[in-house]
Design a protein around this motif. Structure first.
Motif, PDB file in Angstrom:
ATOM      1  N   ALA A  93       0.836  -1.208   0.000  1.00 43.72           N
ATOM      2  CA  ALA A  93       0.000   0.000   0.000  1.00 43.72           C
ATOM      3  C   ALA A  93       0.872   1.259   0.000  1.00 43.72           C
ATOM      4  O   ALA A  93       0.570   2.231  -0.709  1.00 43.72           O
ATOM      5  CB  ALA A  93      -0.926  -0.009   1.212  1.00 43.72           C
ATOM      6  N   ARG A  94       1.948   1.262   0.776  1.00 40.30           N
ATOM      7  CA  ARG A  94       2.860   2.424   0.780  1.00 40.30           C
ATOM      8  C   ARG A  94       3.484   2.626  -0.587  1.00 40.30           C
ATOM      9  O   ARG A  94       3.592   3.755  -1.086  1.00 40.30           O
ATOM     10  CB  ARG A  94       3.960   2.230   1.834  1.00 40.30           C
ATOM     11  CG  ARG A  94       3.522   2.453   3.260  1.00 40.30           C
ATOM     12  CD  ARG A  94       4.731   2.585   4.167  1.00 40.30           C
ATOM     13  NE  ARG A  94       5.589   1.402   4.132  1.00 40.30           N
ATOM     14  CZ  ARG A  94       5.450   0.354   4.930  1.00 40.30           C
ATOM     15  NH1 ARG A  94       4.462   0.313   5.817  1.00 40.30           N
ATOM     16  NH2 ARG A  94       6.289  -0.678   4.852  1.00 40.30           N
ATOM     17  N   TRP A  95       3.873   1.517  -1.217  1.00 38.34           N
ATOM     18  CA  TRP A  95       4.504   1.616  -2.537  1.00 38.34           C
ATOM     19  C   TRP A  95       3.523   2.171  -3.564  1.00 38.34           C
ATOM     20  O   TRP A  95       3.882   3.010  -4.387  1.00 38.34           O
ATOM     21  CB  TRP A  95       5.016   0.243  -2.958  1.00 38.34           C
ATOM     22  CG  TRP A  95       5.703   0.242  -4.285  1.00 38.34           C
ATOM     23  CD1 TRP A  95       6.981   0.621  -4.548  1.00 38.34           C
ATOM     24  CD2 TRP A  95       5.120  -0.134  -5.536  1.00 38.34           C
ATOM     25  NE1 TRP A  95       7.238   0.487  -5.896  1.00 38.34           N
ATOM     26  CE2 TRP A  95       6.118   0.037  -6.526  1.00 38.34           C
ATOM     27  CE3 TRP A  95       3.867  -0.592  -5.913  1.00 38.34           C
ATOM     28  CZ2 TRP A  95       5.891  -0.245  -7.861  1.00 38.34           C
ATOM     29  CZ3 TRP A  95       3.638  -0.877  -7.240  1.00 38.34           C
ATOM     30  CH2 TRP A  95       4.640  -0.708  -8.201  1.00 38.34           C
ATOM     31  N   LEU A  96       2.285   1.710  -3.508  1.00 39.37           N
ATOM     32  CA  LEU A  96       1.284   2.217  -4.439  1.00 39.37           C
ATOM     33  C   LEU A  96       1.045   3.711  -4.236  1.00 39.37           C
ATOM     34  O   LEU A  96       0.763   4.440  -5.189  1.00 39.37           O
ATOM     35  CB  LEU A  96      -0.039   1.467  -4.260  1.00 39.37           C
ATOM     36  CG  LEU A  96      -0.126   0.057  -4.854  1.00 39.37           C
ATOM     37  CD1 LEU A  96      -1.454  -0.586  -4.482  1.00 39.37           C
ATOM     38  CD2 LEU A  96       0.032   0.086  -6.372  1.00 39.37           C
ATOM     39  N   GLY A  97       1.141   4.162  -2.997  1.00 41.18           N
ATOM     40  CA  GLY A  97       0.967   5.589  -2.732  1.00 41.18           C
ATOM     41  C   GLY A  97       2.008   6.443  -3.420  1.00 41.18           C
ATOM     42  O   GLY A  97       1.765   7.627  -3.721  1.00 41.18           O
ATOM     43  N   THR A  98       3.162   5.867  -3.702  1.00 38.87           N
ATOM     44  CA  THR A  98       4.259   6.616  -4.337  1.00 38.87           C
ATOM     45  C   THR A  98       4.388   6.311  -5.820  1.00 38.87           C
ATOM     46  O   THR A  98       4.701   7.197  -6.624  1.00 38.87           O
ATOM     47  CB  THR A  98       5.594   6.277  -3.639  1.00 38.87           C
ATOM     48  OG1 THR A  98       5.470   6.532  -2.243  1.00 38.87           O
ATOM     49  CG2 THR A  98       6.728   7.108  -4.227  1.00 38.87           C
ATOM     50  N   HIS A  99       4.133   5.059  -6.208  1.00 35.57           N
ATOM     51  CA  HIS A  99       4.441   4.622  -7.577  1.00 35.57           C
ATOM     52  C   HIS A  99       3.223   4.046  -8.300  1.00 35.57           C
ATOM     53  O   HIS A  99       3.378   3.239  -9.215  1.00 35.57           O
ATOM     54  CB  HIS A  99       5.533   3.545  -7.554  1.00 35.57           C
ATOM     55  CG  HIS A  99       6.821   3.985  -6.939  1.00 35.57           C
ATOM     56  ND1 HIS A  99       7.680   4.867  -7.535  1.00 35.57           N
ATOM     57  CD2 HIS A  99       7.391   3.657  -5.742  1.00 35.57           C
ATOM     58  CE1 HIS A  99       8.737   5.067  -6.771  1.00 35.57           C
ATOM     59  NE2 HIS A  99       8.589   4.352  -5.671  1.00 35.57           N
ATOM     60  N   ARG A 100       2.024   4.461  -7.961  1.00 36.45           N
ATOM     61  CA  ARG A 100       0.832   3.827  -8.522  1.00 36.45           C
ATOM     62  C   ARG A 100       0.805   3.925 -10.053  1.00 36.45           C
ATOM     63  O   ARG A 100       0.815   5.017 -10.618  1.00 36.45           O
ATOM     64  CB  ARG A 100      -0.440   4.473  -7.966  1.00 36.45           C
ATOM     65  CG  ARG A 100      -1.703   3.700  -8.314  1.00 36.45           C
ATOM     66  CD  ARG A 100      -2.950   4.463  -7.894  1.00 36.45           C
ATOM     67  NE  ARG A 100      -4.143   3.632  -7.964  1.00 36.45           N
ATOM     68  CZ  ARG A 100      -4.761   3.298  -9.085  1.00 36.45           C
ATOM     69  NH1 ARG A 100      -4.298   3.727 -10.242  1.00 36.45           N
ATOM     70  NH2 ARG A 100      -5.839   2.540  -9.065  1.00 36.45           N
ATOM     71  N   PRO A 101       0.752   2.773 -10.752  1.00 33.28           N
ATOM     72  CA  PRO A 101       0.667   2.798 -12.222  1.00 33.28           C
ATOM     73  C   PRO A 101      -0.764   3.091 -12.674  1.00 33.28           C
ATOM     74  O   PRO A 101      -1.681   3.141 -11.856  1.00 33.28           O
ATOM     75  CB  PRO A 101       1.094   1.387 -12.611  1.00 33.28           C
ATOM     76  CG  PRO A 101       0.690   0.549 -11.452  1.00 33.28           C
ATOM     77  CD  PRO A 101       0.844   1.406 -10.225  1.00 33.28           C
ATOM     78  N   PRO A 102      -0.994   3.276 -13.976  1.00 30.31           N
ATOM     79  CA  PRO A 102      -2.333   3.616 -14.483  1.00 30.31           C
ATOM     80  C   PRO A 102      -3.392   2.556 -14.217  1.00 30.31           C
ATOM     81  O   PRO A 102      -4.568   2.873 -14.097  1.00 30.31           O
ATOM     82  CB  PRO A 102      -2.112   3.807 -15.986  1.00 30.31           C
ATOM     83  CG  PRO A 102      -0.668   4.145 -16.129  1.00 30.31           C
ATOM     84  CD  PRO A 102       0.024   3.369 -15.053  1.00 30.31           C
ATOM     85  N   VAL A 103      -3.005   1.283 -14.170  1.00 29.70           N
ATOM     86  CA  VAL A 103      -3.969   0.193 -13.980  1.00 29.70           C
ATOM     87  C   VAL A 103      -3.530  -0.644 -12.784  1.00 29.70           C
ATOM     88  O   VAL A 103      -2.385  -1.098 -12.724  1.00 29.70           O
ATOM     89  CB  VAL A 103      -4.063  -0.707 -15.231  1.00 29.70           C
ATOM     90  CG1 VAL A 103      -4.985  -1.903 -14.977  1.00 29.70           C
ATOM     91  CG2 VAL A 103      -4.557   0.097 -16.432  1.00 29.70           C
ATOM     92  N   VAL A 104      -4.459  -0.843 -11.836  1.00 32.90           N
ATOM     93  CA  VAL A 104      -4.193  -1.690 -10.670  1.00 32.90           C
ATOM     94  C   VAL A 104      -5.323  -2.705 -10.539  1.00 32.90           C
ATOM     95  O   VAL A 104      -6.492  -2.336 -10.390  1.00 32.90           O
ATOM     96  CB  VAL A 104      -4.085  -0.864  -9.376  1.00 32.90           C
ATOM     97  CG1 VAL A 104      -3.883  -1.794  -8.177  1.00 32.90           C
ATOM     98  CG2 VAL A 104      -2.943   0.141  -9.462  1.00 32.90           C
ATOM     99  N   VAL A 105      -4.965  -3.977 -10.596  1.00 31.94           N
ATOM    100  CA  VAL A 105      -5.923  -5.070 -10.410  1.00 31.94           C
ATOM    101  C   VAL A 105      -5.521  -5.830  -9.150  1.00 31.94           C
ATOM    102  O   VAL A 105      -4.369  -6.262  -9.023  1.00 31.94           O
ATOM    103  CB  VAL A 105      -5.955  -6.019 -11.619  1.00 31.94           C
ATOM    104  CG1 VAL A 105      -6.884  -7.208 -11.355  1.00 31.94           C
ATOM    105  CG2 VAL A 105      -6.411  -5.273 -12.869  1.00 31.94           C
ATOM    106  N   LEU A 106      -6.467  -5.985  -8.233  1.00 30.54           N
ATOM    107  CA  LEU A 106      -6.207  -6.682  -6.982  1.00 30.54           C
ATOM    108  C   LEU A 106      -7.001  -7.974  -6.937  1.00 30.54           C
ATOM    109  O   LEU A 106      -8.239  -7.957  -6.969  1.00 30.54           O
ATOM    110  CB  LEU A 106      -6.581  -5.789  -5.795  1.00 30.54           C
ATOM    111  CG  LEU A 106      -6.547  -6.430  -4.403  1.00 30.54           C
ATOM    112  CD1 LEU A 106      -5.152  -6.957  -4.089  1.00 30.54           C
ATOM    113  CD2 LEU A 106      -6.995  -5.438  -3.350  1.00 30.54           C
TER     114      LEU A 106
END
Length: 506
Positions: A93-106
């Motif tokens: 979650a911390r990494w996504l806060g800094t480096h979130r790409p255009p598409v995220v699938v969980l």
């Protein structure tokens, strides 16, 4: 749609037998035309029978993996799978806060297909807290229930309602999957936080197989890759779902393990690999491959989409029927010309019967529908596309070498049948309500027409084997021109209606 190869990062655990986790992710990404990368959250000792042990590397090591990729590569999409524990979830979650790409699938992995638990119970709340960081969540029914804090849904209707509640709670899309429901159907639906109805829904017969290891991992990774390519979740889901059904159907060919085996990620390229470096076994295979782009264009036409899901306005449908009725007159004459020039009795009888069917059986169906709507046909005269298409067919079957004439008429069999398959899928995805054009769509799937398509293809292949190279080149040109005319014919009812509307405004 981007021409660049999607760069997709999979954050997940491992599977030494290669069917799930990172291994399934990377295969799926490659199968959908992407470039896969990976950051390992856990090293799992498992096989197709079950999970034996899980080793979670220090969370600092996972963060270092993620940062190393992000510092060097522009990431187009990330697929998140097994996270396992609270520290791992927090690190991602911390990494996504800094480096979130255009598409995220969980894909909220909690329990393996073989039954092993892959998420600590105390991590469930932490996982819920990061759902809002994803564009799409792809839980199975058990996982959906955990995310909703409810019991597993016993029916498809309750599963959809549960999916809507999760989507609204976290402001994201949820793919509701019915594969774990009892029965012989496997519905899927994409639901959002706002619309009360699914954005798109699909239904199909359950694939009879014991090999479903890694299906969730595979589908979510495929969706992440396709969404980069198309930017359209419903379209990405349709493609991924078709691919996965084929992977399940072909899973038995792999013979991997004694439990629930993996799916066949590359089933769709197997035939091509077996003939790598050689010419296609059949000339028609080469023609079909060459026509892929125009066939995709046909599927994306507004007229085709609206006809398939039943939203096409009656006047547009009648305009299409009117032109198709007039087209059949020219097409029947083209088939009669082929019959007259055929080199043997089988081909003479086949094309002669086709010419009769056009003028009798098919034309009668058109007239009956038009008359039922209060229109006898021929109301608008011969449209420009209809004129071009029939002129082309008559010229090819009368003046070109016989094999070239065969290539000219084949798309009206083969492409028409392929469009029918696509329309049937769209109609099935529309739900249980009665489709206004159901009787018409049924004609596409008629086994007699499918058999005629197979015969026409066989005759073309036989002619191509005897034809010189220059004639085969001309056959290829004519086939592709006919495919383009098929596309223009399907597009004409919408394009001409819009043009007429613009004329009235002026």
């Amino acid at each position: 749609m981007t021409a660049r190869v999607p760069r997709v990062l999979a954050i997940a655990g491992t599977d030494p037998t290669g069917g799930a986790g990172q291994h399934a992710d990377l295969k799926s990404i490659a199968a959908m035309g992407g470039y896969g990368m990976s950051a390992v959250t856990a090293v799992v000792v498992q096989n197709t029978v079950g999970v034996r042990s899980i080793h979670v590397p220090p969370v600092e090591f996972l963060s270092a993996q993620l940062d190393a990729v992000a510092e060097d590569v522009e990431i187009d999409a990330v697929k998140i799978g097994m996270l396992g524990s609270v520290p791992v979830i927090e690190a991602v979650a911390r990494w996504l806060g800094t480096h979130r790409p255009p598409v995220v699938v969980l894909d909220p992995v909690m329990v393996a297909t073989s039954g092993g638990r892959l998420l600590e119970r105390e991590a469930e709340e932490a996982l819920r807290s990061m759902l809002g960081l994803a564009d799409l969540i792809t839980p199975n029914l058990q996982e959906l229930a955990v995310l909703a804090g409810e019991d597993p849904a016993p029916s498809w209707e309750e599963a959809l309602a549960q999916g809507h509640r999760v989507a609204r709670a976290h402001g994201t899309l949820v793919l509701v999957k019915g594969g774990h429901l009892a029965g012989d159907r496997t519905p899927d639906a994409l639901v959002g936080p706002d619309a009360p109805e699914p954005l798109v829904a699909f239904d199909g017969a359950r694939v009879p197989t014991e090999n479903s290891h890694g299906t969730g991992c595979s589908l979510s990774s495929a969706l992440a890759t396709l969404q980069v390519r198309h930017g359209d979740w419903p379209r990405s889901l349709r493609i991924a779902r078709d691919w996965l059904r084929g992977a399940l159907e072909a899973a038995g060919e792999l013979s991997v393990g004694h439990g629930s085996g993996p799916v066949h990620h590359f089933h769709h390229v197997q035939d091509a690999l077996e003939t790598w470096g050689t010419a296609p076994e059949r000339f028609s295979d080469e023609l079909w491959e060459a026509s892929a782009a125009v066939r995709r264009e046909i599927e994306e036409l507004e007229f085709v989409r609206l006809l398939g899901d039943g939203r096409l306005e009656p006047d547009r449908f009648l305009a299409y029927l009117d032109q198709d009725l007039q087209y059949l007159d020219g097409y029947s004459r083209a088939l009669a010309l082929l019959a007259a020039r055929a080199p043997d009795e089988e081909q003479r009888l086949f094309f002669a019967a086709g010419a009769v069917s056009c003028t009798e059986t098919e034309a009668q169906l058109h007239r009956a529908r038009l008359q039922h709507a209060g229109d006898g046909g021929g109301r608008d005269g011969l449209g420009e596309v209809t004129r071009r298409y029939t002129t082309f067919l008559l010229a090819a079957t009368a003046a070109e070498p016989y094999p070239v004439g065969l290539a000219a008429v084949l798309p009206c069999y083969w492409v028409y049948a392929d469009v029918g398959r696509h329309l049937g899928e769209l109609a099935a995805a529309g739900g249980p309500d009665e489709h206004p054009y159901a009787d018409w769509l049924a004609t596409y799937a008629d086994e007699g027409f499918q058999e005629a398509t197979r015969t026409a293809r066989r005759l073309l292949d036989a002619a191509a084997r005897e034809a010189p190279a220059d004639v085969r080149d001309r056959m290829r040109e004519v086939f592709l021109e006919a495919c383009a005319l098929e596309r223009d014919f399907f597009a004409a009812p919408v394009a001409e209606r819009r043009l007429a509307g613009a004329d009235r405004i002026e």
